[in-house]
Scaffold this motif. Sequence first.
Motif, PDB file in Angstrom:
ATOM      1  N   GLY A   6       0.821  -1.655   0.090  1.00 30.96           N
ATOM      2  CA  GLY A   6      -0.195  -0.247  -0.323  1.00 30.96           C
ATOM      3  C   GLY A   6       0.475   1.449  -0.341  1.00 30.96           C
ATOM      4  N   LEU A   7       2.071   1.312   0.798  1.00 31.13           N
ATOM      5  CA  LEU A   7       2.566   2.570   0.359  1.00 31.13           C
ATOM      6  C   LEU A   7       3.782   2.755  -0.396  1.00 31.13           C
ATOM      7  CD1 LEU A   7       3.991   2.077   4.792  1.00 31.13           C
ATOM      8  CD2 LEU A   7       2.968   3.383   3.684  1.00 31.13           C
ATOM      9  N   ALA A   8       4.070   1.946  -1.004  1.00 28.75           N
ATOM     10  CA  ALA A   8       4.292   1.284  -2.834  1.00 28.75           C
ATOM     11  C   ALA A   8       3.420   2.462  -3.526  1.00 28.75           C
ATOM     12  CB  ALA A   8       4.841   0.176  -3.307  1.00 28.75           C
ATOM     13  N   LEU A   9       2.047   1.851  -3.097  1.00 33.14           N
ATOM     14  CA  LEU A   9       0.999   2.069  -4.285  1.00 33.14           C
ATOM     15  C   LEU A   9       0.805   3.897  -3.809  1.00 33.14           C
ATOM     16  CD1 LEU A   9      -1.862  -0.378  -4.517  1.00 33.14           C
ATOM     17  CD2 LEU A   9       0.121   0.596  -6.120  1.00 33.14           C
ATOM     18  N   VAL A  10       0.808   4.068  -2.738  1.00 34.78           N
ATOM     19  CA  VAL A  10       1.266   5.951  -2.568  1.00 34.78           C
ATOM     20  C   VAL A  10       2.494   6.529  -3.174  1.00 34.78           C
ATOM     21  CG1 VAL A  10       1.042   7.550  -0.607  1.00 34.78           C
ATOM     22  CG2 VAL A  10      -0.413   5.367  -0.354  1.00 34.78           C
ATOM     23  N   LEU A  11       3.373   5.851  -2.852  1.00 32.08           N
ATOM     24  CA  LEU A  11       4.485   6.680  -3.333  1.00 32.08           C
ATOM     25  C   LEU A  11       4.665   7.456  -4.513  1.00 32.08           C
ATOM     26  CD1 LEU A  11       7.741   7.243  -2.547  1.00 32.08           C
ATOM     27  CD2 LEU A  11       8.428   5.067  -3.049  1.00 32.08           C
ATOM     28  N   LEU A  12       4.514   5.632  -5.777  1.00 30.05           N
ATOM     29  CA  LEU A  12       4.800   5.848  -7.063  1.00 30.05           C
ATOM     30  C   LEU A  12       3.500   6.496  -7.528  1.00 30.05           C
ATOM     31  CD1 LEU A  12       5.217   2.489  -7.261  1.00 30.05           C
ATOM     32  CD2 LEU A  12       7.098   4.244  -7.795  1.00 30.05           C
ATOM     33  N   PHE A  13       1.634   6.102  -6.982  1.00 26.16           N
ATOM     34  CA  PHE A  13       1.054   7.218  -7.417  1.00 26.16           C
ATOM     35  C   PHE A  13       0.348   8.345  -7.197  1.00 26.16           C
ATOM     36  CE2 PHE A  13       1.792   2.858  -8.457  1.00 26.16           C
ATOM     37  CZ  PHE A  13       1.366   3.121 -10.272  1.00 26.16           C
ATOM     38  N   SER A  14       1.045   9.078  -6.212  1.00 21.22           N
ATOM     39  CA  SER A  14       0.270  10.273  -5.534  1.00 21.22           C
ATOM     40  C   SER A  14      -0.246  11.686  -6.361  1.00 21.22           C
ATOM     41  CB  SER A  14       0.901   9.902  -4.122  1.00 21.22           C
ATOM     42  OG  SER A  14       0.770   9.660  -3.174  1.00 21.22           O
ATOM     43  N   SER A  15       1.218  11.734  -6.801  1.00 22.46           N
ATOM     44  CA  SER A  15       1.088  12.623  -8.284  1.00 22.46           C
ATOM     45  C   SER A  15       0.045  12.494  -9.282  1.00 22.46           C
ATOM     46  CB  SER A  15       2.515  12.824  -9.195  1.00 22.46           C
ATOM     47  OG  SER A  15       2.724  13.603 -10.172  1.00 22.46           O
ATOM     48  N   GLU A  16      -0.935  13.333  -9.296  1.00 27.66           N
ATOM     49  CA  GLU A  16      -1.611  13.251  -9.875  1.00 27.66           C
ATOM     50  C   GLU A  16      -1.090  14.241 -11.652  1.00 27.66           C
ATOM     51  OE1 GLU A  16      -4.982  13.718  -9.877  1.00 27.66           O
ATOM     52  OE2 GLU A  16      -4.871  13.650  -7.472  1.00 27.66           O
ATOM     53  N   HIS A  17      -0.135  14.541 -11.940  1.00 27.92           N
ATOM     54  CA  HIS A  17       1.258  14.759 -13.227  1.00 27.92           C
ATOM     55  C   HIS A  17       0.646  13.034 -13.611  1.00 27.92           C
ATOM     56  CE1 HIS A  17       2.266  18.257 -10.885  1.00 27.92           C
ATOM     57  NE2 HIS A  17       1.842  18.570 -12.005  1.00 27.92           N
ATOM     58  N   PRO A  18       0.971  13.339 -15.475  1.00 28.15           N
ATOM     59  CA  PRO A  18       0.494  12.054 -16.621  1.00 28.15           C
ATOM     60  C   PRO A  18       2.867  11.389 -15.444  1.00 28.15           C
ATOM     61  CG  PRO A  18       0.312  13.673 -17.998  1.00 28.15           C
ATOM     62  CD  PRO A  18       0.838  14.608 -16.073  1.00 28.15           C
ATOM     63  N   VAL A  19       2.571   9.724 -15.785  1.00 34.80           N
ATOM     64  CA  VAL A  19       3.284   8.776 -15.692  1.00 34.80           C
ATOM     65  C   VAL A  19       4.696   9.275 -16.865  1.00 34.80           C
ATOM     66  CG1 VAL A  19       4.820   6.616 -15.795  1.00 34.80           C
ATOM     67  CG2 VAL A  19       1.821   7.684 -15.015  1.00 34.80           C
ATOM     68  N   SER A  20       5.551   9.652 -16.354  1.00 35.32           N
ATOM     69  CA  SER A  20       6.370  10.417 -17.350  1.00 35.32           C
ATOM     70  C   SER A  20       8.144   9.570 -16.930  1.00 35.32           C
ATOM     71  CB  SER A  20       7.178  11.542 -18.044  1.00 35.32           C
ATOM     72  OG  SER A  20       7.777  12.107 -18.866  1.00 35.32           O
ATOM     73  N   PHE A  21       9.296   9.141 -17.615  1.00 41.22           N
ATOM     74  CA  PHE A  21       9.949   7.959 -17.258  1.00 41.22           C
ATOM     75  C   PHE A  21      11.312   9.570 -17.545  1.00 41.22           C
ATOM     76  CE2 PHE A  21       8.163   5.085 -18.507  1.00 41.22           C
ATOM     77  CZ  PHE A  21       7.836   3.569 -17.357  1.00 41.22           C
ATOM     78  N   ALA A  22      11.131  10.573 -18.033  1.00 40.77           N
ATOM     79  CA  ALA A  22      12.132  11.389 -17.826  1.00 40.77           C
ATOM     80  C   ALA A  22      12.621  11.780 -16.235  1.00 40.77           C
ATOM     81  CB  ALA A  22      11.790  13.004 -18.003  1.00 40.77           C
ATOM     82  N   PRO A  23      13.903  11.868 -16.356  1.00 40.72           N
ATOM     83  CA  PRO A  23      14.896  11.906 -14.626  1.00 40.72           C
ATOM     84  C   PRO A  23      14.053  12.853 -14.237  1.00 40.72           C
ATOM     85  CG  PRO A  23      16.434  11.815 -16.483  1.00 40.72           C
ATOM     86  CD  PRO A  23      14.663  11.939 -16.904  1.00 40.72           C
ATOM     87  N   ARG A  24      13.949  14.296 -14.395  1.00 37.58           N
ATOM     88  CA  ARG A  24      12.697  15.170 -13.629  1.00 37.58           C
ATOM     89  C   ARG A  24      11.854  14.961 -13.569  1.00 37.58           C
ATOM     90  NH1 ARG A  24      13.715  21.064 -15.907  1.00 37.58           N
ATOM     91  NH2 ARG A  24      16.048  20.825 -15.788  1.00 37.58           N
ATOM     92  N   ALA A  25      10.745  14.556 -14.152  1.00 37.86           N
ATOM     93  CA  ALA A  25       9.626  14.026 -13.855  1.00 37.86           C
ATOM     94  C   ALA A  25       9.277  12.889 -12.998  1.00 37.86           C
ATOM     95  CB  ALA A  25       9.179  13.235 -15.057  1.00 37.86           C
ATOM     96  N   LEU A  26      10.337  11.890 -13.661  1.00 34.08           N
ATOM     97  CA  LEU A  26      10.685  10.850 -12.029  1.00 34.08           C
ATOM     98  C   LEU A  26      10.378  10.899 -10.555  1.00 34.08           C
ATOM     99  CD1 LEU A  26      12.306   7.679 -13.902  1.00 34.08           C
ATOM    100  CD2 LEU A  26      10.119   8.059 -12.897  1.00 34.08           C
ATOM    101  N   VAL A  27      12.036  12.190 -10.627  1.00 29.69           N
ATOM    102  CA  VAL A  27      12.503  12.874  -9.100  1.00 29.69           C
ATOM    103  C   VAL A  27      11.026  13.637  -8.712  1.00 29.69           C
ATOM    104  CG1 VAL A  27      13.720  14.508  -8.706  1.00 29.69           C
ATOM    105  CG2 VAL A  27      14.754  13.190 -10.028  1.00 29.69           C
ATOM    106  N   SER A  28      10.692  14.082  -9.583  1.00 31.20           N
ATOM    107  CA  SER A  28       8.875  15.543  -8.657  1.00 31.20           C
ATOM    108  C   SER A  28       8.455  14.161  -8.155  1.00 31.20           C
ATOM    109  CB  SER A  28       8.476  16.113  -9.570  1.00 31.20           C
ATOM    110  OG  SER A  28       7.421  16.482  -9.663  1.00 31.20           O
ATOM    111  N   ARG A  29       7.824  13.077  -8.917  1.00 28.34           N
ATOM    112  CA  ARG A  29       7.138  12.258  -8.762  1.00 28.34           C
ATOM    113  C   ARG A  29       7.018  11.915  -6.829  1.00 28.34           C
ATOM    114  NH1 ARG A  29       2.360   9.156 -10.309  1.00 28.34           N
ATOM    115  NH2 ARG A  29       2.714  10.376 -12.958  1.00 28.34           N
TER     116      ARG A  29
END
Length: 591
Positions: free
Chosen positions: A461-484
């Motif tokens: 459950g905590l892993a799901l919270v960590l990975l999907f709390s962001s409302e932004h679209p999924v992106s594998f760009a480094p900056r987007a991953l760090v922000s997520r």
Amino acid sequence: MAIVPLAKVTLYGPAAEKEAVLEGLQRLGCLHLVDLHPGAARGPDAARAGQRAREALQYLEDSPVRRREPERPAAVDVEGLVREALEVRDRAHALAEEREQLRARAAELEPWGDFELAGWARDGALRFSFHVVPLYNLALLAAVDAPWRIVGRDHRFAYVVVVAPEPPPGMPGAPVALDPRSLSTVRARLEHVERELEELDYRRIGLTLHASALRAALDAADDRAAREQAARATLERDEVLAVQGWAPRDRVAALRQYATDRRLAITVAEPGLGEAPPTLLANPPALRGGEALVNFYRTPGYHMWDPSKAVFLSFVAFFGMILSDAAYGAVLGLGTLLAWRRLGRAAGGARGLLAALAISSVVYGVLVGSYFGWVPPRGSLLAKAHLLDAEDQGVMMLISIGIGVAHLSAANLTSAWRRRRSLAALAPLGWTVVLLAGFWVGVARAHPGAVRLGLGGVGLGLALVLLFSSEHPVSFAPRALVSRLLEGLKGITEVSKVFGDVLSYLRLFALGLAAIKLAEAFNSLAASSFALRGVGILLGIVVLVAGHAINLAMGILGGVVHGLRLNVIEFFNWSLPVEGEPYRAFTRKAA
């Protein structure tokens, strides 16, 4: 969904017909007006208009005795009626204060007798001073070097008059200041004040005959003020008027017909992206009490969901657990029945809500076996229904925490459903997994394998919270991953909040047990009084009635406050993040 779908309606017509157009829309009463001049200076609010008239009407309606109002109120001088009603009110308030002061003065003068001091006795070389001396200090008067006399006595004090230039040293008791008027003068003024108050009461009762006429005049004034406010919200360009508002979809046809009849142009549009229409809730009459509970704290956003039914059911259940007594629930039900007809005229579904609260209290009281604090004897039918031991701390805490887990899980599942078209829905699902898995760990703590399974669920459950709390679209760009990940870490910090929110439901157990124990304490006090016989029986009855009345009042207060708190703070924080604007129809008050 109980949130009524709305449409944006705009009507266009000649600016010269603005007053007639607005009056017709007010008669329809189905449009929540949109201000087409946002930020412009506003005129006086309709609620502030006629404040004196409202005060006068409230004063007349609060009269304990009222005259029967005619079916067709006669024409009345409203300004004169308001003026007279407020004069009566203000004079009555002043006389009521004077009456209390006169009663106090008469009580102070009575032990000294009926007299009026001459000027020399107040301001001369030898003055009268008045002393209230406790009886146990009377022996000290022998040492007073001045003429004195006891003029009155009761079971605690002696009332002593001393004649001296100044109060003599060693005199027990400081001098008291008495009203310069005689006792008979004070009593005569008191009688006059009471007669005048009676006359004012008769005048007030007489004025209640015109309360309906005053009410009608106030409604008409409110309607005029509302039209003036609406006129300031309209847009006028090149002699063309535009009026815009939100209307329920099922009333759009009536608005189209009105536009046809008035020869107005009309456009109807669905809410656009980024628009936030007002929220209009519509629930069945039996569940309308939940709607009132929701609006009491927060109106849900138009694009949210209506929690009225969920709040109704949970509030009713929580109230019953906090009251924790079947007899108290029966008293609440009896009061509801006695006021049934009057409650039916009240808005907000109060009748259905109170009936549900009474039923819930009776049912839960039977389950915990409490009837005014008494436990049914073994073998009785009521004893067989006694399934819960309110004093079993382990079981009751587990039940309370389980209710909290279920309540907050429902809140998160609702939030996930609302975001179902986005991966962000996995974050509230993660919190649901954390809640259920954490509860499982607590229940199965004696079984290591089950505990490991539960801890794995908490981690998932905590892993799901960590990975999907962001409302932004999924992106594998480094900056987007760090922000997520940063947003996810921020979301995980709410683990202490979810833990505290779950523990907050322990109040259901604690308050319920406190109510039962307090009822038992009053029963024990009454039993001790009954053992004394004679006056003890009367004292025991007083203890029983007063004690259980206090406990019932405290239980009702606790049930309302804490039952609401668990809904509007714990539940809403996880399921209703956005507050909306309540729908207010532009409608008439006057018949």
